[in-house]
Write a protein that holds these residues in place. Structure first.
Motif, PDB file in Angstrom:
ATOM      1  N   ASP A 123       0.823  -1.202   0.000  1.00  0.00           N
ATOM      2  CA  ASP A 123       0.000   0.000   0.000  1.00  0.00           C
ATOM      3  C   ASP A 123       0.866   1.265   0.000  1.00  0.00           C
ATOM      4  N   VAL A 124       1.968   1.229   0.720  1.00  0.00           N
ATOM      5  CA  VAL A 124       2.889   2.364   0.710  1.00  0.00           C
ATOM      6  C   VAL A 124       3.481   2.558  -0.685  1.00  0.00           C
ATOM      7  N   PHE A 125       3.834   1.454  -1.319  1.00  0.00           N
ATOM      8  CA  PHE A 125       4.376   1.511  -2.680  1.00  0.00           C
ATOM      9  C   PHE A 125       3.362   2.159  -3.630  1.00  0.00           C
ATOM     10  N   LEU A 126       2.103   1.739  -3.543  1.00  0.00           N
ATOM     11  CA  LEU A 126       1.068   2.296  -4.410  1.00  0.00           C
ATOM     12  C   LEU A 126       0.930   3.799  -4.196  1.00  0.00           C
ATOM     13  N   ALA A 127       0.978   4.206  -2.931  1.00  0.00           N
ATOM     14  CA  ALA A 127       0.834   5.631  -2.625  1.00  0.00           C
ATOM     15  C   ALA A 127       1.995   6.449  -3.163  1.00  0.00           C
ATOM     16  N   LYS A 128       3.177   5.868  -3.177  1.00  0.00           N
ATOM     17  CA  LYS A 128       4.358   6.618  -3.620  1.00  0.00           C
ATOM     18  C   LYS A 128       4.511   6.618  -5.137  1.00  0.00           C
ATOM     19  N   ILE A 129       4.132   5.536  -5.803  1.00  0.00           N
ATOM     20  CA  ILE A 129       4.369   5.456  -7.247  1.00  0.00           C
ATOM     21  C   ILE A 129       3.352   6.272  -8.029  1.00  0.00           C
ATOM     22  N   TYR A 130       2.167   6.464  -7.507  1.00  0.00           N
ATOM     23  CA  TYR A 130       1.129   7.175  -8.261  1.00  0.00           C
ATOM     24  C   TYR A 130       1.531   8.614  -8.614  1.00  0.00           C
ATOM     25  N   PRO A 131       2.036   9.402  -7.665  1.00  0.00           N
ATOM     26  CA  PRO A 131       2.469  10.759  -8.033  1.00  0.00           C
ATOM     27  C   PRO A 131       3.582  10.758  -9.085  1.00  0.00           C
ATOM     28  N   HIS A 132       4.409   9.731  -9.064  1.00  0.00           N
ATOM     29  CA  HIS A 132       5.465   9.624 -10.081  1.00  0.00           C
ATOM     30  C   HIS A 132       4.859   9.435 -11.466  1.00  0.00           C
ATOM     31  N   PHE A 133       3.836   8.593 -11.561  1.00  0.00           N
ATOM     32  CA  PHE A 133       3.140   8.430 -12.843  1.00  0.00           C
ATOM     33  C   PHE A 133       2.610   9.771 -13.341  1.00  0.00           C
ATOM     34  N   LEU A 134       1.990  10.528 -12.439  1.00  0.00           N
ATOM     35  CA  LEU A 134       1.418  11.817 -12.826  1.00  0.00           C
ATOM     36  C   LEU A 134       2.497  12.788 -13.291  1.00  0.00           C
ATOM     37  N   GLU A 135       3.625  12.766 -12.602  1.00  0.00           N
ATOM     38  CA  GLU A 135       4.736  13.652 -12.977  1.00  0.00           C
ATOM     39  C   GLU A 135       5.249  13.322 -14.377  1.00  0.00           C
ATOM     40  N   LEU A 136       5.413  12.036 -14.657  1.00  0.00           N
ATOM     41  CA  LEU A 136       5.878  11.634 -15.983  1.00  0.00           C
ATOM     42  C   LEU A 136       4.860  12.021 -17.053  1.00  0.00           C
ATOM     43  N   LYS A 137       3.592  11.785 -16.772  1.00  0.00           N
ATOM     44  CA  LYS A 137       2.549  12.116 -17.736  1.00  0.00           C
ATOM     45  C   LYS A 137       2.494  13.617 -17.993  1.00  0.00           C
ATOM     46  N   GLU A 142       4.866  10.330 -24.068  1.00  0.00           N
ATOM     47  CA  GLU A 142       4.048   9.120 -24.089  1.00  0.00           C
ATOM     48  C   GLU A 142       4.705   8.092 -23.171  1.00  0.00           C
ATOM     49  N   LEU A 143       3.886   7.244 -22.557  1.00  0.00           N
ATOM     50  CA  LEU A 143       4.386   6.252 -21.603  1.00  0.00           C
ATOM     51  C   LEU A 143       3.777   4.898 -21.881  1.00  0.00           C
ATOM     52  N   VAL A 144       4.602   3.859 -21.748  1.00  0.00           N
ATOM     53  CA  VAL A 144       4.119   2.481 -21.694  1.00  0.00           C
ATOM     54  C   VAL A 144       4.663   1.887 -20.405  1.00  0.00           C
ATOM     55  N   ILE A 145       3.783   1.662 -19.439  1.00  0.00           N
ATOM     56  CA  ILE A 145       4.187   1.097 -18.149  1.00  0.00           C
ATOM     57  C   ILE A 145       3.855  -0.384 -18.179  1.00  0.00           C
ATOM     58  N   CYS A 146       4.880  -1.198 -18.308  1.00  0.00           N
ATOM     59  CA  CYS A 146       4.721  -2.656 -18.340  1.00  0.00           C
ATOM     60  C   CYS A 146       5.050  -3.195 -16.959  1.00  0.00           C
ATOM     61  N   ALA A 147       4.110  -3.910 -16.377  1.00  0.00           N
ATOM     62  CA  ALA A 147       4.340  -4.340 -15.006  1.00  0.00           C
ATOM     63  C   ALA A 147       3.552  -5.587 -14.677  1.00  0.00           C
ATOM     64  N   ASP A 148       4.112  -6.331 -13.721  1.00  0.00           N
ATOM     65  CA  ASP A 148       3.293  -7.242 -12.931  1.00  0.00           C
ATOM     66  C   ASP A 148       2.718  -6.367 -11.830  1.00  0.00           C
ATOM     67  N   TYR A 182      -6.592   5.098 -13.782  1.00  0.00           N
ATOM     68  CA  TYR A 182      -7.258   5.242 -15.080  1.00  0.00           C
ATOM     69  C   TYR A 182      -8.147   6.480 -15.143  1.00  0.00           C
ATOM     70  N   GLU A 183      -8.958   6.691 -14.135  1.00  0.00           N
ATOM     71  CA  GLU A 183      -9.982   7.731 -14.207  1.00  0.00           C
ATOM     72  C   GLU A 183      -9.449   9.104 -13.827  1.00  0.00           C
ATOM     73  N   GLU A 184      -8.759   9.191 -12.720  1.00  0.00           N
ATOM     74  CA  GLU A 184      -8.200  10.477 -12.289  1.00  0.00           C
ATOM     75  C   GLU A 184      -6.866  10.753 -12.976  1.00  0.00           C
ATOM     76  N   GLY A 185      -6.033   9.710 -13.059  1.00  0.00           N
ATOM     77  CA  GLY A 185      -4.707   9.884 -13.660  1.00  0.00           C
ATOM     78  C   GLY A 185      -4.725   9.983 -15.166  1.00  0.00           C
TER      79      GLY A 185
END
Length: 256
Positions: A123-137, A142-148, A182-185
């Motif tokens: 949960d901490v990881f999710l909270a920290k990575i989301y703002p990073h996604f927004l910053e990159l966007k 353009e971004l392709v985030i490939c992940a498990d 998806y919706e907010e980001g």
């Protein structure tokens, strides 16, 4: 542009099962690997450095654990393997390859299935990575985030959804986090743009899950909206089993 993402659950194990022979036939532009479970000094064999590719490994400090990799046909302009926080950095969970107008990311999100402490770390990881996604966007790339992602988003994404609503990977707050991505980001689940069927990418090694196709869709390409018109095809490869995950390939009408 062809991009493959694959959780190998140990890249040396996958290599022994024929993963690299299969990969050589795929003509991929970028290959994103999660859960290498190896250190670079254990991967000196040419097998782990596919011919014609720039090879990038990002290892966990803990041996035999986590780790990501990326194979790039065109050398990136820049590579990032740390963001300045744990467990992302210390567990080798992130590689980003930057090209002129696009970045491709290989990422391995933590699992919370081993207990409350593991879920809290996730949960901490999710909270920290989301703002990073927004910053990159917000940078306009353009971004392709490939992940498990270690999360199923919708009921269609796992066979036994009713029985797993209280289990890590399908918890309400995890699914809500993906809703936010998806919706907010403003990101897009690339696979769901062209395929609305029940397709899985991971099967438990317990029982006959693989034989009976009792699976979960945990491996995604998450992209910026500008790439949506370029999506051409998607394929989950299940003819051979290199890992408990299946390689997931997507083709885009886009040039690096």
């Amino acid at each position: 542009m062809r991009i493959i993402t694959a959780n190998t659950n140990g890249i040396r194990s996958a290599g022994r099962k024929g993963f690299f022979e299969w990969l050589a036939k795929q003509d991929a532009d970028v290959v994103c690997i999660q859960e290498t479970k190896a250190q670079r000094d254990q991967l000196e064999d040419p097998l782990y450095h596919p011919e014609g590719y720039t090879t990038i490994y990002c290892d966990a400090i803990k041996k035999g654990y986590s780790g990501t990799a990326m194979y790039c046909k065109k050398p990136p302009n820049n590579v990032t393997t740390a963001l300045g926080w744990d467990p992302l950095d210390s567990e080798g969970r992130y590689i980003r390859a930057d090209y002129d107008n696009i970045s491709v990311i290989s990422m391995y999100l933590p699992s919370g299935s081993s207990g409350e402490e593991a879920q809290a770390r996730k949960d901490v990881f999710l909270a920290k990575i989301y703002p990073h996604f927004l910053e990159l966007k917000a940078s306009g790339r353009e971004l392709v985030i490939c992940a498990d992602w270690n999360i199923c988003h919708k009921e269609i994404d796992l066979k036994n959804w009713k029985a797993n609503q209280k289990n890590s990977g399908f918890l309400p707050h995890e699914r809500a986090w993906l809703d936010k991505v998806y919706e907010e980001g403003g990101f897009v689940d690339a696979f769901r743009e062209i395929n609305q069927e029940a397709v899985y990418t991971w099967w438990s090694n317990r029982g006959q899950a693989y034989a009976n196709n009792v699976g979960w869709r945990l491996d995604y390409h998450v992209v910026t909206p500008g790439l949506v018109p370029t999506i051409k095809a998607a394929d989950v490869y299940t003819d051979e089993r290199f890992s408990d995950h299946a390689p997931f390939t997507m083709d885009y009408d886009y040039s690096l």
